[in-house]
Design a protein around this motif. Structure first.
Motif, PDB file in Angstrom:
ATOM      1  N   VAL A 136      27.835 -27.957 -12.824  1.00 13.32           N
ATOM      2  CA  VAL A 136      28.874 -26.982 -12.493  1.00 13.32           C
ATOM      3  C   VAL A 136      28.641 -25.619 -13.136  1.00 13.32           C
ATOM      4  CG1 VAL A 136      31.345 -26.475 -12.667  1.00 13.32           C
ATOM      5  CG2 VAL A 136      30.572 -28.785 -12.114  1.00 13.32           C
TER       6      VAL A 136
ATOM      7  N   ARG B 200      33.687 -27.062  -4.324  1.00 14.09           N
ATOM      8  CA  ARG B 200      33.404 -27.195  -2.892  1.00 14.09           C
ATOM      9  C   ARG B 200      32.044 -26.601  -2.520  1.00 14.09           C
ATOM     10  NH1 ARG B 200      33.553 -22.325  -0.918  1.00 14.09           N
ATOM     11  NH2 ARG B 200      34.977 -20.709  -1.669  1.00 14.09           N
TER      12      ARG B 200
ATOM     13  N   ARG C 210      30.965 -17.402  -1.321  1.00 15.37           N
ATOM     14  CA  ARG C 210      31.799 -17.451  -2.529  1.00 15.37           C
ATOM     15  C   ARG C 210      31.510 -18.714  -3.341  1.00 15.37           C
ATOM     16  NH1 ARG C 210      36.995 -17.792  -2.149  1.00 15.37           N
ATOM     17  NH2 ARG C 210      37.433 -16.405  -3.898  1.00 15.37           N
ATOM     18  N   TRP C 211      30.239 -18.833  -3.741  1.00 14.27           N
ATOM     19  CA  TRP C 211      29.822 -19.998  -4.508  1.00 14.27           C
ATOM     20  C   TRP C 211      30.456 -20.045  -5.890  1.00 14.27           C
ATOM     21  CZ3 TRP C 211      23.827 -19.661  -3.386  1.00 14.27           C
ATOM     22  CH2 TRP C 211      23.584 -20.243  -2.127  1.00 14.27           C
ATOM     23  N   TYR C 212      30.719 -18.870  -6.500  1.00 13.05           N
ATOM     24  CA  TYR C 212      31.067 -18.830  -7.917  1.00 13.05           C
ATOM     25  C   TYR C 212      32.524 -18.464  -8.147  1.00 13.05           C
ATOM     26  CZ  TYR C 212      25.971 -18.240  -8.037  1.00 13.05           C
ATOM     27  OH  TYR C 212      24.630 -18.386  -7.836  1.00 13.05           O
ATOM     28  N   SER C 213      33.148 -19.138  -9.112  1.00 14.66           N
ATOM     29  CA  SER C 213      34.479 -18.741  -9.554  1.00 14.66           C
ATOM     30  C   SER C 213      34.389 -17.743 -10.707  1.00 14.66           C
ATOM     31  CB  SER C 213      35.285 -19.969  -9.995  1.00 14.66           C
ATOM     32  OG  SER C 213      34.647 -20.632 -11.075  1.00 14.66           O
ATOM     33  N   GLU C 214      33.243 -17.690 -11.364  1.00  9.34           N
ATOM     34  CA  GLU C 214      32.993 -16.722 -12.434  1.00  9.34           C
ATOM     35  C   GLU C 214      31.491 -16.534 -12.534  1.00  9.34           C
ATOM     36  OE1 GLU C 214      34.892 -16.213 -16.772  1.00  9.34           O
ATOM     37  OE2 GLU C 214      33.335 -17.754 -16.721  1.00  9.34           O
TER      38      GLU C 214
ATOM     39  N   ARG D 196      31.960 -23.156  -7.801  1.00  3.89           N
ATOM     40  CA  ARG D 196      33.153 -23.796  -7.243  1.00  3.89           C
ATOM     41  C   ARG D 196      32.802 -25.215  -6.778  1.00  3.89           C
ATOM     42  NH1 ARG D 196      36.900 -19.680  -6.258  1.00  3.89           N
ATOM     43  NH2 ARG D 196      35.964 -17.598  -6.088  1.00  3.89           N
TER      44      ARG D 196
ATOM     45  N   THR E 279      29.832 -20.152 -12.972  1.00  6.00           N
ATOM     46  CA  THR E 279      30.578 -21.387 -12.777  1.00  6.00           C
ATOM     47  C   THR E 279      30.707 -21.596 -11.271  1.00  6.00           C
ATOM     48  OG1 THR E 279      31.842 -21.109 -14.825  1.00  6.00           O
ATOM     49  CG2 THR E 279      32.754 -22.593 -13.157  1.00  6.00           C
TER      50      THR E 279
END
Length: 242
Positions: free
Chosen positions: A174, A139, A209-213, A137, A135
């Protein structure tokens, strides 16, 4: 809990059925597939060349099952028949998880309590399937998609070792997932750990930090059916005959 079995079923629809196939995504969210032994289930649309342009002809169902018998019985379920309606071709991979880390919707659907065991036809040096899912982010979306063409080109450069590859996702833009099948473990290891371009992309995902999960999983291939996975089936047959 026994080691799960995973199905990756690709439905390729004829033009007259593509609107219905697209509508299945909404139906699936409102009424998820129910089947005996089904632990985890996702219906995903595909993108052309792993990109942002949708491919309305192809959708992929991923299922995690308690055992191989339950996985193979999927074709007899109402949910399968609903997805098959209007499909000109259906292709299926049967996979066994070997390694998985990360989360998908807050869980690791491929976790296993028992170590893998091998029998005569399922060789540990046979084809390897790899799934990556993330997933992104909000931004990070422009930065992520700006690097996709580079990653796509590096995959295309591996055509001698890459038996199959597709970019899919639950939510366009996304939530993204890639599924690939490689000739053997050595091929994917060379790509993942020795190719500088791929390592650079991995480094960027951490730094920015592209990913939230995110989740990474590797599988051995137990069986491959259908035209989309013909190269995988041929490699399995070759390994069995050697």
């Amino acid at each position: 809990m026994s080691s799960p079995v995973v199905t990756v079923t690709a439905f390729q629809y004829q033009p007259s059925a593509r609107f219905r196939a697209f509508a299945n995504m909404g139906r699936f969210l409102m009424q998820p597939i129910q089947a005996e032994g089904l632990r985890f289930s996702k219906l995903m649309g595909s993108g052309r060349d792993y990109g942002l342009i949708p491919d309305f002809s192809t959708y992929v169902h991923l299922g995690v099952w308690g055992n191989e018998t339950e996985a193979k019985a999927f074709t007899e379920t109402t949910g399968y028949r609903r997805l098959q309606l209007g499909a000109r071709e259906v292709s299926t991979l049967l996979l066994r998880p070997e390694r998985a880390h990360g989360l998908w919707d807050g869980q690791n659907p491929f976790s296993q309590d028992e170590p893998p065991t091998y029998s005569g036809t399922q060789l540990p040096n046979g084809p390897v399937a790899v799934l990556t899912r993330a997933t992104i982010r909000p931004r990070a979306l422009p930065d992520f998609w700006r690097h996709v063409p580079q990653a796509r080109q590096r995959l295309q450069d591996q055509r001698d070792n890459l038996l199959f590859g597709i970019g899919v996702g639950e939510v366009p833009v996304v939530q993204q997932c890639t599924i690939s099948v490689w000739r053997d473990p050595a091929a994917i290891d060379r790509y993942a750990y020795r190719q500088s371009g791929h390592k650079e992309i991995v480094r960027l995902t951490r730094q920015r930090r592209w990913y939230s999960e995110e989740l990474f999983a590797r599988f051995s291939v137990l069986n491959a059916d259908g035209p989309l996975f013909s190269k995988v089936a041929n490699q399995l047959a070759h390994n069995t005959s050697c």
